[in-house]
Design an enzyme around this catalytic site. Sequence first.
Site, PDB file in Angstrom:
ATOM      1  N   CYS A   8      -1.836  -1.936 -16.241  1.00  0.00           N
ATOM      2  CA  CYS A   8      -2.055  -0.911 -15.141  1.00  0.00           C
ATOM      3  C   CYS A   8      -1.396  -1.206 -13.783  1.00  0.00           C
ATOM      4  O   CYS A   8      -1.685  -0.640 -12.761  1.00  0.00           O
ATOM      5  CB  CYS A   8      -3.501  -0.684 -14.864  1.00  0.00           C
ATOM      6  SG  CYS A   8      -4.326  -1.784 -14.329  1.00  0.00           S
ATOM      7  N   HIS A  25       0.944  -1.079  -0.137  1.00  0.00           N
ATOM      8  CA  HIS A  25      -0.012   0.055   0.061  1.00  0.00           C
ATOM      9  C   HIS A  25       0.726   1.175   0.153  1.00  0.00           C
ATOM     10  O   HIS A  25       0.689   2.136  -0.761  1.00  0.00           O
ATOM     11  CB  HIS A  25      -0.980  -0.105   1.287  1.00  0.00           C
ATOM     12  CG  HIS A  25      -1.761   1.156   1.418  1.00  0.00           C
ATOM     13  ND1 HIS A  25      -1.565   2.242   2.110  1.00  0.00           N
ATOM     14  CD2 HIS A  25      -2.889   1.686   0.837  1.00  0.00           C
ATOM     15  CE1 HIS A  25      -2.365   3.333   1.925  1.00  0.00           C
ATOM     16  NE2 HIS A  25      -3.333   2.779   1.145  1.00  0.00           N
TER      17      HIS A  25
END
Length: 560
Positions: A514, A139
């Site tokens: 992506c 993250h």
Amino acid sequence: KHYRDMQDIEFTIEKGKLYMLQTRTGKRTAQANVKIAVDMCKEGLIDKKEAVRRVKPEEIDQLLHPMIDPKAKVEVIAKGLPASPGAAKGKVVFSAQDAVEESKEGEVILVRMETSPEDIAGMHAAQGILTARGGMTSHAAVVARGMGKPCVVGCESITVDYEKEEFRVGDIVVKRGEVITIDGSTGRVILGSAPMVEPQLKGEFAELMRWADEIRKLGVRTNADTPHDAKLAREFGAEGIGLCRTEHMFFAPDRIKAMREMIIARDAEGRKKALEKLLPMQREDFIGIFRVMEGLPVIIRLLDPPLHEFLPQEDEQIREIAEELGVSFEELKAKVEGLRELNPMLGHRGCRLGITYPEITEMQAKAIFEAACQVYKEGKKVIPEIMVPLVGDVNEFRNQKEIIVRVAEEVMEKEGIKIEYMVGTMIEIPRACLVADEIAKEADFYSFGTNDLTQMGFGFSRDDVGKFVPYYIEKGILPRDPFSSLDIKGIGALVKIGIEKGRSVKPELEIGICGEHGGDPDSIKFCHKVGMNYVSCSPFRVPVARLSAAHAVLEEEEEK
């Protein structure tokens, strides 16, 4: 004129006579290299292709971020993974809230064991982020790259103590308020304030990038979740958004409560009531992004993470939130426990959420198309592309597509507007690559989510690889971190199968990537070779991707 490059020449003069001893290509900074290449092209010594060839994509990073002065003597106390390039210094803080407050007075570095979506505000406020755990697609790493903030993750040698507000490295103790410097390009953690060299983007850089654009065939889009990031990426030359993550929009303080109300609702009606509060907020997000990206495609990924990420995990926090939501501690605690999964990355997330709770997909689709219609009425061209995440079977995609198409038609009929749109999927599960021909019958586009595809293909937890991958690289088991640069032999083979199967059904199928690999030069060359339409990366990686895509064409020409 002979070598057509800047030279370091060694010479001597003896008895009035000049002797040339040797010459070699001169060393130079990235900035000087760009200027020399452009100047030589203008002087007719080299052509545009040669000028572009001489500037390595890796050098571009040095031009976009502050760097530690290479001449400076610094005290390196630890080393982690270089997750987001550039250098940053500031006072150490250990919570997102402290980062927000103390950043008003000066620069701060946010130090965490690992970050979660609730730390977003603190990450925005901090100059840089340092975490003890996590890999290149954790993250902290992904969000920091998107923000263009320096970040070092997986720094296993530091021990973070939130209660004492300090971290330790061996005998060294760094307390809250003390200054450190982090180098996101090398992974170094430095005690004290290191001298910096600021980036300077001049006219030659923009000119070189224009030449690269003339050469490349791959499109370059960006991963952006806010109008600010989208605007920045467009200024860097992005040709659309390849990934807009909708979950980050729900963590703002004014939205998280409604999101939590939706999660703890006892039935579909309760969930719909909470989602009605989120609808106008989500719609405004998309309006802002569509305006900034006028005339360019915007791929919006539906909600992806498991729901437990939106709820508190500690008892003290659970009590606070329970009181705020008007439910008992026991009820909220039971909900948190009920959502906890042994392996959340393989659990109830992505399209599985939309299938279980179709009202979530309905709300998001409604927000997207209401926003698109409003911006269209302003006289701006809107190109929405809705992406369903974590599809492994065509029936999963078909289920979600039916909801999206139904809501889209309802909104457009109500508004009296017809907007062209596409519904596609993220190919991130190995099985999806193997049945890509079936999914292509329903999908308008594919986008390879190579972060998860690498995780599932290798069987590596992307948040824990920092513990062992450096040893793999050191011992020659792996040539590099597969989350930083695509594993061509294995994961690349899955991507190739997915493309071939998909285009066997739809030859014109739009295909991109992506994952974080979309900004890695070697991975971009692979994307060019297998015939993708575009790569998508964080805003600050867009110039790197543009130059890498041009290099891919030049290398292909050389091979012929």
